[in-house]
Scaffold this active site. Structure first.
Site, PDB file in Angstrom:
ATOM      1  N   CYS A 112      70.206  19.746 -41.608  1.00 60.23           N
ATOM      2  CA  CYS A 112      69.554  18.592 -40.951  1.00 60.23           C
ATOM      3  C   CYS A 112      68.588  19.016 -39.842  1.00 60.23           C
ATOM      4  CB  CYS A 112      70.596  17.633 -40.372  1.00 60.23           C
ATOM      5  SG  CYS A 112      71.628  16.914 -41.646  1.00 60.23           S
ATOM      6  N   HIS A 250      66.530  12.968 -35.440  1.00 61.99           N
ATOM      7  CA  HIS A 250      67.163  13.012 -36.763  1.00 61.99           C
ATOM      8  C   HIS A 250      68.018  11.747 -36.897  1.00 61.99           C
ATOM      9  CE1 HIS A 250      69.503  14.060 -40.145  1.00 61.99           C
ATOM     10  NE2 HIS A 250      70.581  14.433 -39.476  1.00 61.99           N
ATOM     11  N   ASN A 280      71.035   8.986 -43.775  1.00 60.42           N
ATOM     12  CA  ASN A 280      70.769  10.347 -43.298  1.00 60.42           C
ATOM     13  C   ASN A 280      70.127  11.147 -44.436  1.00 60.42           C
ATOM     14  OD1 ASN A 280      70.925  13.036 -42.538  1.00 60.42           O
ATOM     15  ND2 ASN A 280      72.944  12.853 -41.599  1.00 60.42           N
TER      16      ASN A 280
HETATM   17  O1  UT7 Z   1      73.265  14.948 -40.097  1.00 61.71           O
HETATM   18  C1  UT7 Z   1      74.140  16.005 -39.851  1.00 61.71           C
HETATM   19  C2  UT7 Z   1      74.990  15.730 -38.704  1.00 61.71           C
HETATM   20  N1  UT7 Z   1      75.989  14.766 -39.084  1.00 61.71           N
HETATM   21  C3  UT7 Z   1      76.426  13.948 -38.177  1.00 61.71           C
HETATM   22  O2  UT7 Z   1      75.941  13.992 -37.070  1.00 61.71           O
HETATM   23  C4  UT7 Z   1      77.582  13.037 -38.546  1.00 61.71           C
HETATM   24  C5  UT7 Z   1      78.275  12.618 -37.298  1.00 61.71           C
HETATM   25  N2  UT7 Z   1      79.433  11.761 -37.560  1.00 61.71           N
HETATM   26  C6  UT7 Z   1      79.317  10.448 -37.795  1.00 61.71           C
HETATM   27  O3  UT7 Z   1      78.253   9.912 -37.923  1.00 61.71           O
HETATM   28  C7  UT7 Z   1      80.604   9.652 -37.804  1.00 61.71           C
HETATM   29  O4  UT7 Z   1      81.671  10.487 -37.423  1.00 61.71           O
HETATM   30  C8  UT7 Z   1      80.936   8.973 -39.177  1.00 61.71           C
HETATM   31  C9  UT7 Z   1      79.990   7.817 -39.415  1.00 61.71           C
HETATM   32  C10 UT7 Z   1      80.823   9.983 -40.289  1.00 61.71           C
HETATM   33  C11 UT7 Z   1      82.358   8.402 -39.142  1.00 61.71           C
HETATM   34  O5  UT7 Z   1      82.495   7.492 -38.056  1.00 61.71           O
HETATM   35  P1  UT7 Z   1      83.692   7.614 -37.023  1.00 61.71           P
HETATM   36  O6  UT7 Z   1      83.573   6.499 -36.091  1.00 61.71           O
HETATM   37  O7  UT7 Z   1      83.677   9.016 -36.448  1.00 61.71           O
HETATM   38  O8  UT7 Z   1      84.946   7.383 -37.946  1.00 61.71           O
HETATM   39  P2  UT7 Z   1      86.224   8.320 -38.145  1.00 61.71           P
HETATM   40  O9  UT7 Z   1      85.886   9.489 -39.015  1.00 61.71           O
HETATM   41  O10 UT7 Z   1      86.886   8.589 -36.819  1.00 61.71           O
HETATM   42  O11 UT7 Z   1      87.175   7.339 -38.968  1.00 61.71           O
HETATM   43  C12 UT7 Z   1      87.685   6.132 -38.380  1.00 61.71           C
HETATM   44  C13 UT7 Z   1      88.391   5.347 -39.463  1.00 61.71           C
HETATM   45  C14 UT7 Z   1      89.353   6.186 -40.296  1.00 61.71           C
HETATM   46  O12 UT7 Z   1      90.445   5.367 -40.645  1.00 61.71           O
HETATM   47  P3  UT7 Z   1      91.841   5.480 -39.843  1.00 61.71           P
HETATM   48  O13 UT7 Z   1      92.298   6.901 -40.018  1.00 61.71           O
HETATM   49  O14 UT7 Z   1      91.523   5.148 -38.426  1.00 61.71           O
HETATM   50  O15 UT7 Z   1      92.708   4.471 -40.540  1.00 61.71           O
HETATM   51  C15 UT7 Z   1      88.565   6.484 -41.540  1.00 61.71           C
HETATM   52  O16 UT7 Z   1      89.385   6.716 -42.675  1.00 61.71           O
HETATM   53  O17 UT7 Z   1      87.421   4.820 -40.378  1.00 61.71           O
HETATM   54  C16 UT7 Z   1      87.798   5.184 -41.718  1.00 61.71           C
HETATM   55  N3  UT7 Z   1      86.587   5.317 -42.501  1.00 61.71           N
HETATM   56  C17 UT7 Z   1      86.043   4.283 -43.163  1.00 61.71           C
HETATM   57  N4  UT7 Z   1      86.395   2.999 -43.273  1.00 61.71           N
HETATM   58  C18 UT7 Z   1      85.622   2.202 -44.018  1.00 61.71           C
HETATM   59  C19 UT7 Z   1      85.833   6.437 -42.704  1.00 61.71           C
HETATM   60  N5  UT7 Z   1      84.799   6.134 -43.502  1.00 61.71           N
HETATM   61  C20 UT7 Z   1      84.908   4.808 -43.795  1.00 61.71           C
HETATM   62  C21 UT7 Z   1      84.138   3.929 -44.574  1.00 61.71           C
HETATM   63  N6  UT7 Z   1      84.518   2.632 -44.647  1.00 61.71           N
HETATM   64  N7  UT7 Z   1      83.026   4.320 -45.215  1.00 61.71           N
END
Ligand code: UT7
Length: 323
Positions: A112, A250, A280
């Protein structure tokens, strides 16, 4: 000698994947995706196309916008994590499609952050007098490496390409400076295990073929890394945040962009955001956003532009440009 960007172009596939379409594939919701990422839809390349096809179209558009013929280019750089094949490079594929011979062409792998690494590389070649006209493309087709059963990644990524033509000039315009970083100890935060020399394709099971991401861990280091790159670069160039007319970040997550704006005390209205349309797109996200910002007349003569990115590697960095 300065490195001036004299043309931009983009290529975005027609095929749209909406959040509603993903709701039918995995346990997710439009509400979760929009509130956690800012993404409403993303684009997907056709199954019979590859990165070099998008790269070639964006390159042709950037050359036309610059008023140059392909044979006026001295060097082709392609930033990509999703080459057509392991080798030869996608840059060589683009060179062939443009009908060029006898000029160097190579890929840069910084995922990225690839476009920022590409800008810094092009700038160094121009400022050292080695090349005068460089075509730089950022392209990725990560939907080819996404498991559409994994809700933590399939909602995030989309495909696209963006290109710029960079030319040596004596005018006080162009890339002011760039700052690049990497931390290979965190290689496993975002990676694609299969298909390389560690797990060759013939040994890969389906699972190793897909992108893996520790999203939440990446989120935390991303905000800190972007802030570090920007603050260091601004200090080095004796420029303050109030001097910056537009930020082209980005497009990884709207919450990362908002957190950065808060940390830098910089207004969101001056940050270009198009993540809602494309998700992304990895190395393509900055050049696509840059091309759109120019077309929307968001950038005027003399403006100071800040570009910044974070991604797999881990890699991160920032570039300052005087338009
Ligand atoms: O471009 C390269 C660099 N990449 C990045 O910078 C990515 C950076 N990270 C992010 O953008 C975020 O971490 C994500 C968008 C990928 C995820 O968001 P988050 O707020 O960090 O969510 P999380 O991984 O902490 O997950 C929170 C909850 C989890 O459920 P529980 O364990 O709390 O029950 C996940 O299983 O959200 C759940 N979850 C979803 N729920 C519905 C994860 N993905 C989804 C989804 N729909 N698509």
């Amino acid at each position: 000698m300065q490195s001036q960007i004299i043309g931009t172009g983009a290529c975005i596939p027609d095929n749209i994947i909406t959040n509603e379409a993903l709701e039918k594939l995995v346990d997710t919701s439009d509400e979760w995706i929009v509130s956690r990422t800012g993404i409403r839809e993303r684009r997907r390349i056709n199954s019979n196309e590859a990165s070099s096809d998008l790269a070639y179209t964006s390159a042709k558009r950037a050359l036309k916008n610059a008023g140059l013929k392909p044979d006026q280019v001295d060097l082709i750089l392609v930033a990509t994590a999703t080459p057509d094949m392991l080798f030869p490079s996608t840059a060589c594929m683009v060179q062939g499609k443009l009908g060029l011979k006898n000029i160097p062409a190579f890929d840069l792998s910084a995922v990225c952050t690839g476009f920022i690494y590409g800008l810094a590389t092009a700038d160094a070649f121009i400022k050292s007098g080695v090349y005068k006209t460089i075509l730089l493309v950022g392209v990725d087709t990560l939907t080819k490496f996404i498991d559409y059963k994994d809700r933590t990644t399939c909602v995030i990524f989309g495909d696209g390409a963006g290109a710029v033509v960079i030319k040596a000039t004596k005018e006080k315009k162009g890339i002011i400076a760039s700052k690049l970083y990497a931390d290979g100890s965190k290689w496993d935060y975002i990676h694609l295990p299969g298909g390389g020399s560690r797990i060759p394709s013939y040994k890969s099971d389906r699972n190793t073929y897909y992108l893996k991401m520790k999203g939440n861990d990446t989120f935390k280091v991303a905000v800190r890394g972007l802030e570090q790159a920007i603050v260091t670069l601004l200090k080095q160039c004796c420029i303050s945040t109030s001097d910056i007319d537009i930020v082209i970040p980005h497009q990884a997550n709207i919450r990362i962009i908002e957190a950065l704006a808060r940390k830098l005390d910089y207004p969101m209205e001056k940050i270009f955001v198009n993540i809602q349309k494309y998700g992304n797109t990895s190395a393509a996200s900055i050049p696509i956003a840059f091309d759109e910002a120019i077309k929307e007349n968001r950038i005027k003569d003399g403006d100071i532009i800040l570009m910044t990115a974070f991604g797999s590697g881990l890699t991160w960095g920032a570039s300052l440009i005087r338009w």
